[in-house]
Design a protein around this motif. Structure first.
Motif, PDB file in Angstrom:
ATOM      1  N   MET A  93      14.053  -7.434   7.015  1.00  0.00           N
ATOM      2  CA  MET A  93      15.034  -8.499   7.045  1.00  0.00           C
ATOM      3  C   MET A  93      15.074  -9.219   5.699  1.00  0.00           C
ATOM      4  O   MET A  93      16.137  -9.627   5.271  1.00  0.00           O
ATOM      5  N   GLN A  94      13.913  -9.350   5.074  1.00  0.00           N
ATOM      6  CA  GLN A  94      13.863 -10.012   3.768  1.00  0.00           C
ATOM      7  C   GLN A  94      14.689  -9.284   2.733  1.00  0.00           C
ATOM      8  O   GLN A  94      15.262  -9.907   1.842  1.00  0.00           O
ATOM      9  N   ASP A  95      14.780  -7.963   2.848  1.00  0.00           N
ATOM     10  CA  ASP A  95      15.506  -7.166   1.868  1.00  0.00           C
ATOM     11  C   ASP A  95      17.005  -7.449   1.854  1.00  0.00           C
ATOM     12  O   ASP A  95      17.676  -7.116   0.894  1.00  0.00           O
ATOM     13  N   THR A  96      17.524  -8.069   2.913  1.00  0.00           N
ATOM     14  CA  THR A  96      18.956  -8.369   2.937  1.00  0.00           C
ATOM     15  C   THR A  96      19.314  -9.478   1.955  1.00  0.00           C
ATOM     16  O   THR A  96      20.445  -9.557   1.503  1.00  0.00           O
ATOM     17  N   GLY A  97      18.357 -10.343   1.649  1.00  0.00           N
ATOM     18  CA  GLY A  97      18.624 -11.468   0.770  1.00  0.00           C
ATOM     19  C   GLY A  97      19.378 -12.594   1.462  1.00  0.00           C
ATOM     20  O   GLY A  97      19.795 -13.562   0.826  1.00  0.00           O
ATOM     21  N   ILE A  98      19.565 -12.480   2.767  1.00  0.00           N
ATOM     22  CA  ILE A  98      20.294 -13.475   3.551  1.00  0.00           C
ATOM     23  C   ILE A  98      19.306 -14.219   4.441  1.00  0.00           C
ATOM     24  O   ILE A  98      18.382 -13.618   4.983  1.00  0.00           O
ATOM     25  N   ARG A  99      19.509 -15.519   4.589  1.00  0.00           N
ATOM     26  CA  ARG A  99      18.622 -16.322   5.441  1.00  0.00           C
ATOM     27  C   ARG A  99      18.550 -15.748   6.856  1.00  0.00           C
ATOM     28  O   ARG A  99      19.566 -15.367   7.428  1.00  0.00           O
ATOM     29  N   ARG A 100      17.367 -15.717   7.400  1.00  0.00           N
ATOM     30  CA  ARG A 100      17.157 -15.190   8.747  1.00  0.00           C
ATOM     31  C   ARG A 100      18.011 -15.923   9.775  1.00  0.00           C
ATOM     32  O   ARG A 100      18.586 -15.311  10.674  1.00  0.00           O
ATOM     33  N   ASN A 101      18.120 -17.234   9.648  1.00  0.00           N
ATOM     34  CA  ASN A 101      18.912 -18.016  10.609  1.00  0.00           C
ATOM     35  C   ASN A 101      20.370 -17.581  10.625  1.00  0.00           C
ATOM     36  O   ASN A 101      20.989 -17.518  11.689  1.00  0.00           O
ATOM     37  N   LEU A 102      20.925 -17.290   9.463  1.00  0.00           N
ATOM     38  CA  LEU A 102      22.313 -16.845   9.384  1.00  0.00           C
ATOM     39  C   LEU A 102      22.466 -15.487  10.067  1.00  0.00           C
ATOM     40  O   LEU A 102      23.414 -15.264  10.829  1.00  0.00           O
ATOM     41  N   LEU A 103      21.521 -14.582   9.827  1.00  0.00           N
ATOM     42  CA  LEU A 103      21.557 -13.270  10.470  1.00  0.00           C
ATOM     43  C   LEU A 103      21.464 -13.410  11.989  1.00  0.00           C
ATOM     44  O   LEU A 103      22.200 -12.752  12.729  1.00  0.00           O
ATOM     45  N   GLU A 104      20.571 -14.274  12.446  1.00  0.00           N
ATOM     46  CA  GLU A 104      20.420 -14.496  13.888  1.00  0.00           C
ATOM     47  C   GLU A 104      21.694 -15.089  14.482  1.00  0.00           C
ATOM     48  O   GLU A 104      22.114 -14.688  15.571  1.00  0.00           O
ATOM     49  N   ASP A 105      22.315 -16.022  13.774  1.00  0.00           N
ATOM     50  CA  ASP A 105      23.547 -16.645  14.272  1.00  0.00           C
ATOM     51  C   ASP A 105      24.668 -15.621  14.406  1.00  0.00           C
ATOM     52  O   ASP A 105      25.374 -15.590  15.419  1.00  0.00           O
ATOM     53  N   ILE A 106      24.836 -14.772  13.406  1.00  0.00           N
ATOM     54  CA  ILE A 106      25.890 -13.760  13.462  1.00  0.00           C
ATOM     55  C   ILE A 106      25.598 -12.761  14.575  1.00  0.00           C
ATOM     56  O   ILE A 106      26.504 -12.365  15.311  1.00  0.00           O
ATOM     57  N   ALA A 107      24.344 -12.379  14.721  1.00  0.00           N
ATOM     58  CA  ALA A 107      23.972 -11.449  15.794  1.00  0.00           C
ATOM     59  C   ALA A 107      24.264 -12.063  17.156  1.00  0.00           C
ATOM     60  O   ALA A 107      24.863 -11.409  18.026  1.00  0.00           O
ATOM     61  N   LEU A 108      23.873 -13.298  17.361  1.00  0.00           N
ATOM     62  CA  LEU A 108      24.087 -13.959  18.648  1.00  0.00           C
ATOM     63  C   LEU A 108      25.580 -14.090  18.960  1.00  0.00           C
ATOM     64  O   LEU A 108      26.020 -13.804  20.081  1.00  0.00           O
ATOM     65  N   LYS A 109      26.374 -14.485  17.982  1.00  0.00           N
ATOM     66  CA  LYS A 109      27.816 -14.610  18.201  1.00  0.00           C
ATOM     67  C   LYS A 109      28.433 -13.249  18.522  1.00  0.00           C
ATOM     68  O   LYS A 109      29.297 -13.148  19.396  1.00  0.00           O
ATOM     69  N   ALA A 151      25.487 -20.628  25.624  1.00  0.00           N
ATOM     70  CA  ALA A 151      25.727 -22.014  25.206  1.00  0.00           C
ATOM     71  C   ALA A 151      25.539 -22.158  23.694  1.00  0.00           C
ATOM     72  O   ALA A 151      26.350 -22.793  23.015  1.00  0.00           O
ATOM     73  N   ARG A 152      24.488 -21.537  23.172  1.00  0.00           N
ATOM     74  CA  ARG A 152      24.217 -21.611  21.724  1.00  0.00           C
ATOM     75  C   ARG A 152      25.313 -20.895  20.937  1.00  0.00           C
ATOM     76  O   ARG A 152      25.773 -21.390  19.910  1.00  0.00           O
ATOM     77  N   ALA A 153      25.745 -19.736  21.410  1.00  0.00           N
ATOM     78  CA  ALA A 153      26.799 -18.985  20.726  1.00  0.00           C
ATOM     79  C   ALA A 153      28.104 -19.782  20.700  1.00  0.00           C
ATOM     80  O   ALA A 153      28.796 -19.815  19.676  1.00  0.00           O
ATOM     81  N   GLN A 154      28.449 -20.428  21.809  1.00  0.00           N
ATOM     82  CA  GLN A 154      29.661 -21.244  21.851  1.00  0.00           C
ATOM     83  C   GLN A 154      29.571 -22.400  20.857  1.00  0.00           C
ATOM     84  O   GLN A 154      30.548 -22.731  20.178  1.00  0.00           O
ATOM     85  N   GLU A 155      28.385 -22.992  20.777  1.00  0.00           N
ATOM     86  CA  GLU A 155      28.154 -24.077  19.812  1.00  0.00           C
ATOM     87  C   GLU A 155      28.340 -23.554  18.389  1.00  0.00           C
ATOM     88  O   GLU A 155      29.013 -24.194  17.568  1.00  0.00           O
ATOM     89  N   LEU A 156      27.756 -22.390  18.089  1.00  0.00           N
ATOM     90  CA  LEU A 156      27.884 -21.800  16.754  1.00  0.00           C
ATOM     91  C   LEU A 156      29.334 -21.458  16.432  1.00  0.00           C
ATOM     92  O   LEU A 156      29.801 -21.697  15.316  1.00  0.00           O
ATOM     93  N   LEU A 157      30.049 -20.901  17.405  1.00  0.00           N
ATOM     94  CA  LEU A 157      31.452 -20.529  17.187  1.00  0.00           C
ATOM     95  C   LEU A 157      32.344 -21.736  16.972  1.00  0.00           C
ATOM     96  O   LEU A 157      33.363 -21.643  16.277  1.00  0.00           O
ATOM     97  N   SER A 158      31.986 -22.885  17.531  1.00  0.00           N
ATOM     98  CA  SER A 158      32.790 -24.087  17.319  1.00  0.00           C
ATOM     99  C   SER A 158      32.666 -24.589  15.882  1.00  0.00           C
ATOM    100  O   SER A 158      33.550 -25.270  15.385  1.00  0.00           O
ATOM    101  N   VAL A 159      31.579 -24.213  15.219  1.00  0.00           N
ATOM    102  CA  VAL A 159      31.345 -24.621  13.830  1.00  0.00           C
ATOM    103  C   VAL A 159      31.847 -23.563  12.857  1.00  0.00           C
ATOM    104  O   VAL A 159      32.426 -23.878  11.826  1.00  0.00           O
TER     105      VAL A 159
END
Length: 96
Positions: free
Chosen positions: A1-17, A74-82
């Motif tokens: 995951m580190q090799d992507t150069g992208i923050r883990r939280n951002l990757l998790e958010d996109i995956a969850l959405k 619920a978390r995905a809906q929250e993320l999508l609203s932002v």
């Protein structure tokens, strides 16, 4: 995951959405949607599962088929609203 150069939280958010919008998909399909390797997507899923945001619904030829939990929805809906972005993960500024 580190090799992507992208923050883990951002990757998790996109995956969850992505999982939320798809309803149910296997991890290889999730990797294709995000432009990531199976190993990275599996790691993301394990983190989301540990946080009780996703769950396994079955297997497709030894690959987990997953969906969001009620907490994950619920978390995905929250993320999508932002931020409604879902798709190939962005590249890091350094890689760009």
């Amino acid at each position: 995951m580190q090799d992507t150069g992208i923050r883990r939280n951002l990757l998790e958010d996109i995956a969850l959405k992505t999982i939320y919008l798809e309803g149910e998909l296997n991890l290889r399909h999730l990797g294709d949607r995000m432009g990531l390797s199976y190993a990275v997507v599996d790691d993301l899923f394990q983190r989301l599962r540990k946080a009780q945001l996703c769950e396994v619904k079955g297997m497709d030829h030894s690959v987990h088929r997953v969906t969001t939990s009620s907490q994950g929805k619920a978390r995905a809906q929250e993320l999508l609203s932002v931020n409604q972005y879902v798709g190939i993960v962005p590249v890091s500024l350094e890689d760009y």
